[in-house]
Write a protein that holds these residues in place. Sequence first.
Motif, PDB file in Angstrom:
ATOM      1  N   TRP A 265       0.834  -1.223   0.000  1.00  0.00           N
ATOM      2  CA  TRP A 265       0.000   0.000   0.000  1.00  0.00           C
ATOM      3  C   TRP A 265       0.858   1.259   0.000  1.00  0.00           C
ATOM      4  O   TRP A 265       0.477   2.267  -0.600  1.00  0.00           O
ATOM      5  CB  TRP A 265      -0.961   0.003   1.182  1.00  0.00           C
ATOM      6  N   THR A 266       2.003   1.217   0.666  1.00  0.00           N
ATOM      7  CA  THR A 266       2.838   2.413   0.733  1.00  0.00           C
ATOM      8  C   THR A 266       3.411   2.773  -0.634  1.00  0.00           C
ATOM      9  O   THR A 266       3.624   3.957  -0.930  1.00  0.00           O
ATOM     10  CB  THR A 266       3.980   2.226   1.736  1.00  0.00           C
ATOM     11  N   LEU A 267       3.668   1.781  -1.473  1.00  0.00           N
ATOM     12  CA  LEU A 267       4.195   2.055  -2.811  1.00  0.00           C
ATOM     13  C   LEU A 267       3.147   2.767  -3.658  1.00  0.00           C
ATOM     14  O   LEU A 267       3.483   3.652  -4.461  1.00  0.00           O
ATOM     15  CB  LEU A 267       4.642   0.757  -3.479  1.00  0.00           C
ATOM     16  N   PHE A 268       1.877   2.381  -3.508  1.00  0.00           N
ATOM     17  CA  PHE A 268       0.806   3.061  -4.236  1.00  0.00           C
ATOM     18  C   PHE A 268       0.766   4.544  -3.867  1.00  0.00           C
ATOM     19  O   PHE A 268       0.719   5.421  -4.749  1.00  0.00           O
ATOM     20  CB  PHE A 268      -0.536   2.404  -3.916  1.00  0.00           C
ATOM     21  N   TYR A 269       0.793   4.838  -2.573  1.00  0.00           N
ATOM     22  CA  TYR A 269       0.692   6.235  -2.157  1.00  0.00           C
ATOM     23  C   TYR A 269       1.966   7.013  -2.475  1.00  0.00           C
ATOM     24  O   TYR A 269       1.912   8.228  -2.709  1.00  0.00           O
ATOM     25  CB  TYR A 269       0.355   6.317  -0.673  1.00  0.00           C
ATOM     26  N   GLU A 270       3.094   6.335  -2.488  1.00  0.00           N
ATOM     27  CA  GLU A 270       4.315   7.027  -2.900  1.00  0.00           C
ATOM     28  C   GLU A 270       4.233   7.417  -4.371  1.00  0.00           C
ATOM     29  O   GLU A 270       4.612   8.536  -4.747  1.00  0.00           O
ATOM     30  CB  GLU A 270       5.547   6.146  -2.662  1.00  0.00           C
ATOM     31  N   LEU A 271       3.720   6.523  -5.220  1.00  0.00           N
ATOM     32  CA  LEU A 271       3.543   6.863  -6.633  1.00  0.00           C
ATOM     33  C   LEU A 271       2.538   7.994  -6.809  1.00  0.00           C
ATOM     34  O   LEU A 271       2.726   8.883  -7.646  1.00  0.00           O
ATOM     35  CB  LEU A 271       3.096   5.628  -7.418  1.00  0.00           C
TER      36      LEU A 271
END
Length: 350
Positions: free
Chosen positions: A144-150
Amino acid sequence: MSVDQKAAAPGAVRPHVRLGQLDGLRGFAAIVIMLYHADMVFRTHTPFVRGYLLVDLFFLLSGFVLAVSTEAKLNAGIGALEFTQARFVRLWPLVAVGAGVAATRSLIRGYDPQALVVMLALDLAMIPSLAGRGPFYRLNGPQWTLFYELLANFLHALVLRRVATRWLPLIAAIFGVGLVYTVRRHGSDTLGVNAPNWHNWWMALPRVGWSYVLGVWLGRLYKAGLRTPALPWWLALALPVGGVMLVPSLPWRMATGDLLFVIPFLPLAMWGVAQCRPPQSALPALEWLGTFSLPLYCVHLTVLVAMSELFGRGAPIKYAAILAALALSYLFFRLVSFGSKPTVVKPKTA
């Protein structure tokens, strides 16, 4: 002419200054998050039970690093979609490793293969679950953190790069107000982990926005030359870890302790790490740790859960599971290129 003389000569470009201490900080954060998940999976209580707070450090570091090293490219004309696509390509090996390991565990546990293929395809395409229950991604929770980082990277390239530095603290403060509201409403700073629904889809945005925008502001100040007195490098790196270990003993509710850590303490601690100067002999290890943190972050939770399912929740199994997560992460570290580069400050020409 010596190297120092060349650097001081008119028109000379000084060598790049590598911020390997930030790579090391990311590595320590990933280890703490693994220990937090070990407490969660094995139902233990150690000083790392609030380790989820260092997830916010990832967003803070992302904003800082991109402001220092990448905003010049954004201002030179690279489009938001092009930039986000490049970031996606760079982050996708993490997605693939994490989802692949999680899918393997699910297959061994007897999940329906056809349903598993669909879930894996959706997760590899970074399409989150909108079911309103369960994890944000179906197979590997930390994704989930990768989605919000993108998402933050896209908005950075689309809008934030055009915002004057003096306005960034105001934008961060607006997100900060939202963060106080959502954390107090939720009871802790753990928003973003679960699949959103129509009522709470926005509640993770203040968590990401506060840290990311503040990171961009601090990165711009750093790139402009702002420096403050520095702690010894080992103490600066130890402070964020020591802080997250101290939070459970604070005499306040969980939400209050989380907010005190994330809003005033964590940005100051990260800035302190950026200011410190480790010896040259320590930089390779710190940079290595930063790269190693990438596969560790994405595979550790699956390994911990699988070990608990197979062998129970005894203390020896917990430590064996941690060692197994480290070992599997190291294997992927050696086999897969994660495209990690040291954090670099590009000096201006004289």
